[in-house]
Design a protein around this motif. Structure first.
Motif, PDB file in Angstrom:
ATOM      1  N   ALA A 159       0.839  -1.197   0.000  1.00  0.00           N
ATOM      2  CA  ALA A 159       0.000   0.000   0.000  1.00  0.00           C
ATOM      3  C   ALA A 159       0.876   1.249   0.000  1.00  0.00           C
ATOM      4  O   ALA A 159       0.641   2.190  -0.765  1.00  0.00           O
ATOM      5  CB  ALA A 159      -0.924  -0.001   1.218  1.00  0.00           C
TER       6      ALA A 159
ATOM      7  N   GLN B 194      -6.783  -1.306  -6.450  1.00  0.00           N
ATOM      8  CA  GLN B 194      -5.566  -1.614  -7.188  1.00  0.00           C
ATOM      9  C   GLN B 194      -4.812  -2.783  -6.561  1.00  0.00           C
ATOM     10  O   GLN B 194      -4.083  -3.500  -7.245  1.00  0.00           O
ATOM     11  CB  GLN B 194      -4.682  -0.366  -7.211  1.00  0.00           C
ATOM     12  CG  GLN B 194      -3.680  -0.336  -8.338  1.00  0.00           C
ATOM     13  CD  GLN B 194      -3.060   1.052  -8.476  1.00  0.00           C
ATOM     14  OE1 GLN B 194      -3.633   2.035  -8.000  1.00  0.00           O
ATOM     15  NE2 GLN B 194      -1.910   1.134  -9.114  1.00  0.00           N
TER      16      GLN B 194
ATOM     17  N   THR C  85       2.433   1.564  -3.530  1.00  0.00           N
ATOM     18  CA  THR C  85       1.466   2.016  -4.534  1.00  0.00           C
ATOM     19  C   THR C  85       1.096   3.472  -4.302  1.00  0.00           C
ATOM     20  O   THR C  85       1.040   4.276  -5.245  1.00  0.00           O
ATOM     21  CB  THR C  85       0.203   1.144  -4.474  1.00  0.00           C
ATOM     22  OG1 THR C  85       0.582  -0.232  -4.543  1.00  0.00           O
ATOM     23  CG2 THR C  85      -0.721   1.476  -5.635  1.00  0.00           C
ATOM     24  N   ALA C  86       0.868   3.808  -3.040  1.00  0.00           N
ATOM     25  CA  ALA C  86       0.503   5.192  -2.723  1.00  0.00           C
ATOM     26  C   ALA C  86       1.624   6.137  -3.126  1.00  0.00           C
ATOM     27  O   ALA C  86       1.382   7.220  -3.674  1.00  0.00           O
ATOM     28  CB  ALA C  86       0.202   5.323  -1.237  1.00  0.00           C
TER      29      ALA C  86
ATOM     30  N   ILE D  91      -4.474  10.454  -3.983  1.00  0.00           N
ATOM     31  CA  ILE D  91      -4.361   9.219  -3.207  1.00  0.00           C
ATOM     32  C   ILE D  91      -5.692   8.944  -2.519  1.00  0.00           C
ATOM     33  O   ILE D  91      -6.105   9.690  -1.641  1.00  0.00           O
ATOM     34  CB  ILE D  91      -3.243   9.319  -2.159  1.00  0.00           C
ATOM     35  CG1 ILE D  91      -1.898   9.485  -2.864  1.00  0.00           C
ATOM     36  CG2 ILE D  91      -3.228   8.078  -1.287  1.00  0.00           C
ATOM     37  CD1 ILE D  91      -0.730   9.575  -1.897  1.00  0.00           C
TER      38      ILE D  91
ATOM     39  N   LEU E 272      -6.821   2.726  -3.916  1.00  0.00           N
ATOM     40  CA  LEU E 272      -5.655   1.952  -3.522  1.00  0.00           C
ATOM     41  C   LEU E 272      -6.054   0.494  -3.284  1.00  0.00           C
ATOM     42  O   LEU E 272      -5.408  -0.435  -3.787  1.00  0.00           O
ATOM     43  CB  LEU E 272      -5.082   2.551  -2.234  1.00  0.00           C
ATOM     44  CG  LEU E 272      -3.576   2.717  -2.149  1.00  0.00           C
ATOM     45  CD1 LEU E 272      -3.072   3.492  -3.350  1.00  0.00           C
ATOM     46  CD2 LEU E 272      -3.211   3.445  -0.867  1.00  0.00           C
TER      47      LEU E 272
END
Lengths: 196, 196
Positions: free
Chosen positions: A15, A39, A18-19, A31, A36
């Motif tokens: 996380a 994804q 990705t963030a 964001i 998130l």
DNA sequence: AGTGCGATGTTAACGCCGTTAACTTATCGC
DNA sequence: GCGATAAGTTAACGGCGTTAACATCGCACT
């Protein structure tokens, strides 16, 4: 080594990663915990096992940014004083220019409050300390004027690089400026003075 | 003079005023069209008759801020050059300190894009022009070094006051600093140089 | 080997948001 | 008066952060 089913073992770090990618690409406002989760193939509330809320996730990203910045500043050779000072400034602006959205998150002001996320505050102070330490050394070495207090010199240097970083990032100085070069020039200007 | 029923006549301006109050009090992130409509006794879509979207309303607030800033800078006496330069810097930082949330909206970067709201771009350029003009005059009067190009001097001055403004606003310089005084001191520092 | 428990997921829901489409009402020029 | 137009309404869509209640996985202990 978990099978990627129920417990896929690494959600928190994935996380964060990705963030961070979203942050770098589209800014902190983009964001979204729901996006998130989507994804990452997970439902939104799952993220709350690892981050107490959205702001905390952002704070972790910002703290990470401060740690990166601190590391970059530490790489600048500490001698001679003049080169160290200008080098710090260049490295600072360079970082901001390379990670504009992260830098804005770190110093955004409106988005992340001080005194709430302690690891963020700590990471910020650590970055600041490198700058202040360099200035102290330069002054102790007799390179800087000693008729002004250190906090004032530090504020001047920090304000200059911080302001320059943001002006570059936000495109206020026109499109064709070269941040590193300009940082070196303005650093010299602050050291030598603009009046004649 | 409309009865305050269906057409209450002044929705656009009232919305701007209320939004400005929310901005000053709680920051741009707290400006919600729905809450605004609620507060004005009107349904949310009514606002879309006057602002094409939320961002446009924010852009109008920011442009207004730039006009205020421009006016404040224009009040600084233009002579002698040194006092004019430092005075501009002090007035700039003073404005930011008085209207922190508005200043952040004006220069936020992430929230309002350039090149989209033309009146915002114009208002920003006008404020910048005052600074640049003052520097040109000082250089033409022989007060500033002329071995550096004007854009570079301007960038240095702007970066310093912009950075100082944001550092003050965001509390990075500690709680008990006096922005106006510090601005004057750092302005002098930039003019005279920090090295000896 | 069985079992209990904590960590880590899920489902369902609440209330907020920006925004749009379709409709209604007031106001002003003729 | 009347018709155009400006300025409001209702209803709805999809997205968001967040929470409560429930389900499942895997490890530690008997």
């Amino acid at each position: 080594m978990p099978r990627d089913q129920y417990h896929h073992g690494d959600l928190a770090q994935q996380a964060r990663d990705t963030a961070r990618a979203v942050l770098d690409g589209h800014g902190d406002a983009s964001i979204s915990l729901r996006a998130l989760a989507r994804q990452l193939g997970v439902t939104p509330p799952a993220l709350y096992r690892h981050f107490s809320d959205r702001e905390t996730l952002l704070a972790e990203l910002a703290a990470d940014g401060f740690r990166q910045l601190t590391a970059a500043l530490h790489e600048v050779p500490p001698e001679p004083p003049r080169d160290a000072l200008i080098g710090i400034g260049v490295a600072y602006v360079h970082f901001a220019h390379q990670h504009p959205n992260c830098y804005r998150l770190m110093f955004g002001g409106g988005v992340l409050p001080r005194g709430v996320h302690s690891q963020l505050d700590d990471a910020g102070r650590a970055a600041f300390a490198v700058l202040e330490h360099t200035i102290c050394r330069a002054r102790d070495a007799g390179y800087l004027r000693n008729d002004h207090p250190v906090p004032q010199l530090t504020a001047a240097a920090w304000a200059l690089v911080h302001g320059l970083s943001l002006l570059c990032i936000d495109g206020h100085l026109g499109p064709q400026v070269m941040p590193d070069l300009l940082a070196a020039q303005l650093g010299a200007l602050l050291l030598d003075g603009t009046a004649r």
